[in-house]
Design a protein around this motif. Structure first.
Motif, PDB file in Angstrom:
ATOM      1  N   ALA A 328       0.817   5.463 -23.702  1.00  0.00           N
ATOM      2  CA  ALA A 328       0.224   6.497 -22.845  1.00  0.00           C
ATOM      3  C   ALA A 328       0.720   6.325 -21.410  1.00  0.00           C
ATOM      4  N   PRO A 329       1.126   7.418 -20.748  1.00  0.00           N
ATOM      5  CA  PRO A 329       1.571   7.300 -19.362  1.00  0.00           C
ATOM      6  C   PRO A 329       0.438   6.763 -18.475  1.00  0.00           C
ATOM      7  N   ILE A 330       0.845   6.062 -17.414  1.00  0.00           N
ATOM      8  CA  ILE A 330      -0.155   5.512 -16.483  1.00  0.00           C
ATOM      9  C   ILE A 330      -0.145   6.346 -15.213  1.00  0.00           C
ATOM     10  N   VAL A 331      -1.328   6.676 -14.735  1.00  0.00           N
ATOM     11  CA  VAL A 331      -1.478   7.367 -13.454  1.00  0.00           C
ATOM     12  C   VAL A 331      -2.437   6.516 -12.623  1.00  0.00           C
ATOM     13  N   THR A 332      -2.071   6.249 -11.364  1.00  0.00           N
ATOM     14  CA  THR A 332      -3.024   5.508 -10.518  1.00  0.00           C
ATOM     15  C   THR A 332      -3.665   6.465  -9.514  1.00  0.00           C
ATOM     16  N   VAL A 333      -4.872   6.145  -9.123  1.00  0.00           N
ATOM     17  CA  VAL A 333      -5.582   6.930  -8.106  1.00  0.00           C
ATOM     18  C   VAL A 333      -5.793   6.003  -6.910  1.00  0.00           C
ATOM     19  N   LEU A 334      -5.260   6.405  -5.741  1.00  0.00           N
ATOM     20  CA  LEU A 334      -5.291   5.511  -4.575  1.00  0.00           C
ATOM     21  C   LEU A 334      -6.078   6.144  -3.433  1.00  0.00           C
ATOM     22  N   PHE A 335      -6.978   5.397  -2.821  1.00  0.00           N
ATOM     23  CA  PHE A 335      -7.650   5.916  -1.630  1.00  0.00           C
ATOM     24  C   PHE A 335      -7.035   5.270  -0.397  1.00  0.00           C
ATOM     25  N   VAL A 336      -6.895   6.090   0.657  1.00  0.00           N
ATOM     26  CA  VAL A 336      -6.216   5.585   1.859  1.00  0.00           C
ATOM     27  C   VAL A 336      -7.168   4.704   2.664  1.00  0.00           C
ATOM     28  N   GLY A 337      -8.362   5.212   2.921  1.00  0.00           N
ATOM     29  CA  GLY A 337      -9.339   4.438   3.700  1.00  0.00           C
ATOM     30  C   GLY A 337     -10.639   4.296   2.915  1.00  0.00           C
ATOM     31  N   ALA A 344     -12.249   8.872  -4.753  1.00  0.00           N
ATOM     32  CA  ALA A 344     -11.223   8.366  -5.686  1.00  0.00           C
ATOM     33  C   ALA A 344     -11.885   7.902  -6.989  1.00  0.00           C
ATOM     34  N   LEU A 345     -13.017   7.224  -6.839  1.00  0.00           N
ATOM     35  CA  LEU A 345     -13.740   6.740  -8.013  1.00  0.00           C
ATOM     36  C   LEU A 345     -14.112   7.921  -8.925  1.00  0.00           C
ATOM     37  N   ALA A 346     -14.641   8.995  -8.291  1.00  0.00           N
ATOM     38  CA  ALA A 346     -15.077  10.165  -9.073  1.00  0.00           C
ATOM     39  C   ALA A 346     -13.877  10.873  -9.711  1.00  0.00           C
ATOM     40  N   ILE A 360      -5.721   4.355 -13.677  1.00  0.00           N
ATOM     41  CA  ILE A 360      -6.070   3.060 -13.083  1.00  0.00           C
ATOM     42  C   ILE A 360      -6.370   3.242 -11.597  1.00  0.00           C
ATOM     43  N   LEU A 361      -7.411   2.553 -11.164  1.00  0.00           N
ATOM     44  CA  LEU A 361      -7.857   2.675  -9.766  1.00  0.00           C
ATOM     45  C   LEU A 361      -7.676   1.320  -9.080  1.00  0.00           C
ATOM     46  N   LYS A 376       4.605  -1.476 -10.174  1.00  0.00           N
ATOM     47  CA  LYS A 376       4.660  -2.647 -11.060  1.00  0.00           C
ATOM     48  C   LYS A 376       4.003  -2.356 -12.407  1.00  0.00           C
ATOM     49  N   LEU A 377       2.938  -1.574 -12.365  1.00  0.00           N
ATOM     50  CA  LEU A 377       2.249  -1.214 -13.609  1.00  0.00           C
ATOM     51  C   LEU A 377       3.082  -0.267 -14.469  1.00  0.00           C
ATOM     52  N   GLY A 378       4.109   0.342 -13.829  1.00  0.00           N
ATOM     53  CA  GLY A 378       4.926   1.329 -14.546  1.00  0.00           C
ATOM     54  C   GLY A 378       4.305   2.713 -14.499  1.00  0.00           C
ATOM     55  N   ALA A 379       3.474   2.979 -13.456  1.00  0.00           N
ATOM     56  CA  ALA A 379       2.801   4.281 -13.371  1.00  0.00           C
ATOM     57  C   ALA A 379       3.823   5.410 -13.224  1.00  0.00           C
ATOM     58  N   ALA A 380       3.516   6.558 -13.858  1.00  0.00           N
ATOM     59  CA  ALA A 380       4.387   7.726 -13.730  1.00  0.00           C
ATOM     60  C   ALA A 380       4.203   8.350 -12.352  1.00  0.00           C
ATOM     61  N   CYS A 381       2.979   8.347 -11.857  1.00  0.00           N
ATOM     62  CA  CYS A 381       2.722   8.876 -10.522  1.00  0.00           C
ATOM     63  C   CYS A 381       1.436   8.284  -9.963  1.00  0.00           C
ATOM     64  N   ALA A 382       1.300   8.422  -8.636  1.00  0.00           N
ATOM     65  CA  ALA A 382       0.082   7.954  -7.969  1.00  0.00           C
ATOM     66  C   ALA A 382      -0.575   9.156  -7.300  1.00  0.00           C
ATOM     67  N   LEU A 383      -1.868   9.306  -7.494  1.00  0.00           N
ATOM     68  CA  LEU A 383      -2.604  10.366  -6.801  1.00  0.00           C
ATOM     69  C   LEU A 383      -3.236   9.739  -5.570  1.00  0.00           C
ATOM     70  N   ILE A 384      -2.924  10.327  -4.385  1.00  0.00           N
ATOM     71  CA  ILE A 384      -3.367   9.681  -3.142  1.00  0.00           C
ATOM     72  C   ILE A 384      -4.400  10.559  -2.437  1.00  0.00           C
ATOM     73  N   LEU A 385      -5.517   9.929  -2.115  1.00  0.00           N
ATOM     74  CA  LEU A 385      -6.595  10.652  -1.434  1.00  0.00           C
ATOM     75  C   LEU A 385      -6.764  10.095  -0.025  1.00  0.00           C
TER      76      LEU A 385
END
Ligand code: HAM
Length: 433
Positions: A328-337, A344-346, A360-361, A376-385
């Motif tokens: 399964a592709p990996i997507v990370t969710v990143l919060f800036v501050g 990001a959690l929601a 992954i958060l 490093k995790l091999g994520a396809a993309c990162a969603l940045i908030l």
């Protein structure tokens, strides 16, 4: 006292599956479960520990598995127990224990650890994993064909190249009796050249000599008469029907008259799928099975025809094309501050319920560190908030791997509420099929 170094190693012939190995293992297992379900098989779960007699009486006292390879011991009450070396005898035991002989057919699949005390080497372990399939109450040759076709499809789907299906029939009991006479007369001529094990088996279990692992025995066995010449009319017809079914499905096979299989409960069809283990190594069986019409009766039930097979998952892990197995592709969710961390959690929780991806958060370090961790995790993309995105109900998608219309490193801002649809579109190709 256990030496300190023993606390940091596994028992000989047993191993951990970590990282990529564990992912490949999960993938293979998931594929097998999915395919078995599509053929109408249901999961059955059986204990790893059984009464020793269940295996000793059915696999055959003279087989290597029973005479040399069982992990057997007495429990505190003096019961003779064994870690299961295979699953078929347990499945028939389960059929009888659960009083299912009147509700046939039963189509079962199981998977799990099996134990054989063999000499460990590449592809041969003392604890190994099987995925087994048992079709109990299956009389017609078409059942054998369907089962073999399923196995063929599974192995092909896992990208195993150069798999050979080896097929034989050891006929019914009568055919085997006639064959045994001929075989005994043949091997008796070479009595003194046979290995000590085969000399011992000569009168008691003549057919076992055909699957001896000793080179000297194998050379003699090559000249032995073929069982196919001893099949009676019924057994011949059964075998011809199986061959015809495989030809209809265009499944290639090789007739192997020496394939009697290493367990005593078989009759009629026997088969194995073999494949070379990389680096020009010799071929190894990745799956094997056959018909066992006499086993249910032998264990105290009514006359019940059955056919089954088991895959060796450890060997398939060595032989499969890992590049073709998509996880399964990996997507990370990143919060800036810190202010954005609850958004990001929601968002991560919402995406998990809508997308077939690993979401992954990462929470440690700053944004740069989290982006590095995502790669490093091999994520396809990162969603940045960030602050601005949160205020506008948006999210920035940074592609860490190329996706259709979005080169690696590119960024797109999207509406947070549409994020799941956007990701499914972009990552559709990466979703395992
Ligand atoms: P088997 O041929 O003994 O058959 O085992 C099936 C598969 O398990 C083998 O083809 C091989 O891939 C794997 N295997 C066996 N021993 C080892 C080992 N020491 N290390 C790694 N892999 C191994 C059976 O067990 C039968 N119960 C199959 C069956 C089901 N027949 C009818 N129904």
């Amino acid at each position: 006292m256990v030496a300190a170094e023993k606390l940091a190693c596994t028992v000989r012939g047993m191993r951990d599956l970590v990282g990529e190995d564990a992912r490949v293992f999960d993938h293979i297992l998931a594929r097998m479960q999915e395919m078995a379900c599509r053929y109408g098989y249901e999961h059955i779960e059986m204990p790893v520990l059984e009464n020793t007699a269940i295996f000793a009486r059915t696999l055959g006292e003279e087989t290597d598995v029973v005479s040399k390879e069982m992990f057997s011991f007495e429990d505190r009450s003096g019961n003779a127990l064994s870690l299961r070396p295979e699953g078929t005898a347990s499945a028939v035991r389960a059929l009888l224990c659960n009083k299912l002989t009147q509700t046939l057919p039963q189509r079962w699949f199981y998977y799990g650890q099996m134990f054989r005390y063999d000499r460990p080497q590449k592809g041969r372990y003392r604890q190994f994993f099987q995925f087994g399939v048992e079709y109990i109450g299956a009389k017609a040759p078409l059942s054998d064909v369907e089962l073999i076709a399923m196995a063929h499809g599974i192995l092909r789907g896992l990208g195993l190249s150069s798999v050979t299906l080896r097929l034989n029939s050891i006929g019914d009991k009568k055919s085997r009796q006639a064959y045994r006479e001929k075989l005994l007369a043949y091997f008796a001529r070479y009595r003194n050249d046979l290995s000590p094990d085969s000399q011992r088996r000569l009168e008691e279990n003549t057919l076992r000599i055909l699957d001896s692992k000793e080179e000297s025995d194998q050379k003699i066995a090559e000249g032995a008469p073929s069982i196919l010449d001893s099949l009676n009319t019924e057994s011949r017809k059964f075998f011809d029907d199986v061959c015809q079914g495989l030809e209809q499905l265009q499944i290639p096979y090789e007739q192997d008259r020496l394939l009697v299989r290493g367990l005593d409960y078989y009759d009629h069809t026997t088969f194995e799928f073999t494949c070379p283990l990389g680096d020009g190594g010799s071929s190894i069986a990745v799956a094997g099975g056959g018909r066992y019409n006499g086993l249910v009766k032998q264990m105290g039930g009514p006359e019940t025809p059955a056919v089954g097979l088991a895959f060796g998952i450890d060997r398939i892990m060595l032989a499969c094309d890992r590049g073709q197995l998509k996880s399964a592709p990996i997507v990370t969710v990143l919060f800036v501050g810190e202010a954005e961390r609850l958004n990001a959690l929601a968002l991560a929780e919402d995406l998990r319920s809508r997308c077939p991806f690993a979401i992954i958060l990462p929470v440690d370090g700053d944004l740069t560190k989290r982006l590095r961790h995502s790669a490093k995790l091999g994520a396809a993309c990162a969603l940045i908030l960030g602050e601005a995105e949160c205020a506008a109900g948006q999210v920035k998608c940074k592609f860490l791997k190329p996706a259709p219309g979005s080169p690696e490193g590119s960024e797109e801002t999207i509406t947070a509420a549409d994020a799941s649809g956007f990701l499914i579109d972009k990552l559709a190709d990466a979703i395992s099929k």
